[in-house]
Write a protein that holds these residues in place. Structure first.
Motif, PDB file in Angstrom:
ATOM      1  N   ASP A 186       0.814  -1.209   0.000  1.00 58.20           N
ATOM      2  CA  ASP A 186       0.000   0.000   0.000  1.00 58.20           C
ATOM      3  C   ASP A 186       0.850   1.264   0.000  1.00 58.20           C
ATOM      4  N   GLN A 187       0.279   2.321  -0.586  1.00 57.31           N
ATOM      5  CA  GLN A 187       0.853   3.658  -0.524  1.00 57.31           C
ATOM      6  C   GLN A 187      -0.164   4.592   0.121  1.00 57.31           C
ATOM      7  N   THR A 188       0.327   5.701   0.670  1.00 52.87           N
ATOM      8  CA  THR A 188      -0.516   6.667   1.368  1.00 52.87           C
ATOM      9  C   THR A 188      -0.305   8.048   0.778  1.00 52.87           C
ATOM     10  N   LEU A 189      -1.392   8.791   0.589  1.00 51.56           N
ATOM     11  CA  LEU A 189      -1.340  10.134   0.014  1.00 51.56           C
ATOM     12  C   LEU A 189      -1.555  11.189   1.099  1.00 51.56           C
ATOM     13  N   PHE A 190      -0.624  12.144   1.183  1.00 45.31           N
ATOM     14  CA  PHE A 190      -0.752  13.278   2.099  1.00 45.31           C
ATOM     15  C   PHE A 190      -1.118  14.535   1.320  1.00 45.31           C
ATOM     16  N   PRO A 191      -2.193  15.232   1.707  1.00 46.98           N
ATOM     17  CA  PRO A 191      -2.470  16.570   1.163  1.00 46.98           C
ATOM     18  C   PRO A 191      -1.517  17.596   1.790  1.00 46.98           C
ATOM     19  N   ILE A 192      -1.461  18.795   1.196  1.00 42.56           N
ATOM     20  CA  ILE A 192      -0.539  19.833   1.664  1.00 42.56           C
ATOM     21  C   ILE A 192      -1.295  21.143   1.919  1.00 42.56           C
ATOM     22  N   VAL A 193      -1.151  21.678   3.128  1.00 47.56           N
ATOM     23  CA  VAL A 193      -1.730  22.969   3.488  1.00 47.56           C
ATOM     24  C   VAL A 193      -0.879  24.084   2.880  1.00 47.56           C
ATOM     25  N   GLN A 194      -1.536  25.058   2.240  1.00 46.40           N
ATOM     26  CA  GLN A 194      -0.845  26.235   1.720  1.00 46.40           C
ATOM     27  C   GLN A 194      -1.497  27.500   2.310  1.00 46.40           C
TER      28      GLN A 194
END
Length: 376
Positions: A186-194
């Motif tokens: 499995d892979q995991t996706l992180f969103p990014i706060v801007q």
């Protein structure tokens, strides 16, 4: 991916936890050595694992895409096998590199068009394609494609860019969720706060990112030239909003003091080129302060590089010898300094974790910040 929060400091927002990935556990807070092109410059994988004691390293989508290129990575079975590294890997989306190519790129709703810094060839990164690239690279944790705004940045630009990053995130999630990993884990996706250094935008972005309910979250667009106090202020705004039960990753940060202050604000993960880049220029970080090994005062100093250091290089080599190597521009000098600095960074976050678990982090941090600010 799984995250277990183990202990919170009573006098700050510092936390100790464990991230579990397909390639092993990561004890937080953690620092990730930067291996941009599939290598932490000048350091063998066994040194990263056994001496530096890194638990996870970072690769870069932009650089790995350009070389060695995706077909080679795929034929190798992904980046882990290509570089013979069996612990976790995180990949940046390439958004920061596209940002740094300000004279070579154009950003629009579709994505970012840029010219390669290697041969000038033209490329288009869309949110969807960046997900596909990171599937091929095979990192355990992958980052959403975002726009990293410069500092200073006017409010209107920061706001428009933030909203585009949110729209890109939706596309990233849709592509990620509709595709499968290529290598059986499995892979995991992180969103990014801007949101640059505007409180209202950071708050809005953190709330939006949290609403996607991914397994971890990142904070981008800091450590791009703003004063440290502004970085800490923005970080505090965001960590007050991002969920406690998921890891928080502050991208591209920073000095040893930056790490401690942001750990106190609730950050779990860090990466930065500073320990490796500064090492190649002769700056050593220690628990007692920084050393410019090129200074003449070290010319005849035959004492160990760092008597408090945890790496074998710290006691094996002398300051005078390391100074000689750095001044002479010998490759070994850069290697020794890099191993020392990375081992120190890993010691620092590991010790911070131990202090959190022991309930003594707050006082220890205050003492360490004073010591780290000294020039030796």
């Amino acid at each position: 991916m799984d995250f277990k929060l183990e202990k919170k400091d009573i006098n700050s927002k510092a936390r100790a936890g464990t991230i579990t990935t397909a390639h092993g556990e990561i004890k937080t807070p953690i620092f990730m050595p930067v291996g941009t092109a599939g290598t932490v410059k000048g350091v063998h994988q066994h040194e990263i694992k056994d001496d530096i004691k890194a638990q996870i390293i970072l690769g870069n989508t932009y650089h790995l895409y350009l070389r060695p290129k995706l077909d080679i990575l795929k034929s190798a079975g992904g980046l882990h096998k290509f570089i013979n590294w069996d612990k976790p890997i995180l990949t940046d989306s390439g958004g920061y590199q596209v940002y740094s190519l300000s004279g070579r790129r154009k950003i629009k709703e579709e994505g970012a068009t840029f010219s390669s810094h290697i041969d000038g060839s033209k490329h288009l990164f869309t949110p969807e394609y960046v997900m596909d690239i990171q599937r091929t690279i095979g990192a355990d944790i992958i980052m959403a494609f975002d726009e990293c705004t410069p500092y200073p940045c006017d409010y209107k630009y920061a706001k428009n860019s933030m909203h585009m990053t949110h729209r890109w995130l939706k596309r990233c999630c849709e592509r990620f969720d509709s595709t499968e990993p290529l290598y059986g884990y499995d892979q995991t996706l992180f969103p990014i706060v801007q949101g640059s250094t505007y409180k209202d935008l950071r708050k809005q972005s953190a709330e939006k990112i949290a609403s996607f309910e991914r397994e971890g979250n990142a904070i981008g667009g800091l450590s791009v030239g703003e004063p440290d106090d502004e970085m800490y202020e923005m970080c505090e705004v965001v960590t007050n909003i991002l969920p406690e039960d998921k890891p928080r990753y502050l991208m591209g940060v920073g000095t040893p003091i930056n790490l401690l202050e942001n750990i106190a604000l609730g950050i779990d993960m860090f990466d930065c080129v500073m320990p490796t880049r500064n090492a190649r220029n002769g700056m050593l970080f220690t628990s007692q302060g920084t050393i410019n090994i090129k200074n003449k005062k070290w010319e005849n100093d035959l004492s160990p590089i760092d008597p408090d250091g945890t790496s074998y290089v710290d006691s094996f080599y002398s300051k005078a010898y390391l100074r000689h190597l750095i001044i002479s521009k010998e490759i070994l000098g850069a290697q020794i300094a890099t191993i020392h600095n990375l081992a120190f960074y890993l010691w620092l976050v590991t010790e911070a974790r131990e202090q959190i678990l022991a309930g003594t982090f707050y006082d220890w941090k205050a003492k360490m910040v004073k010591q780290l600010g000294q020039k030796l």
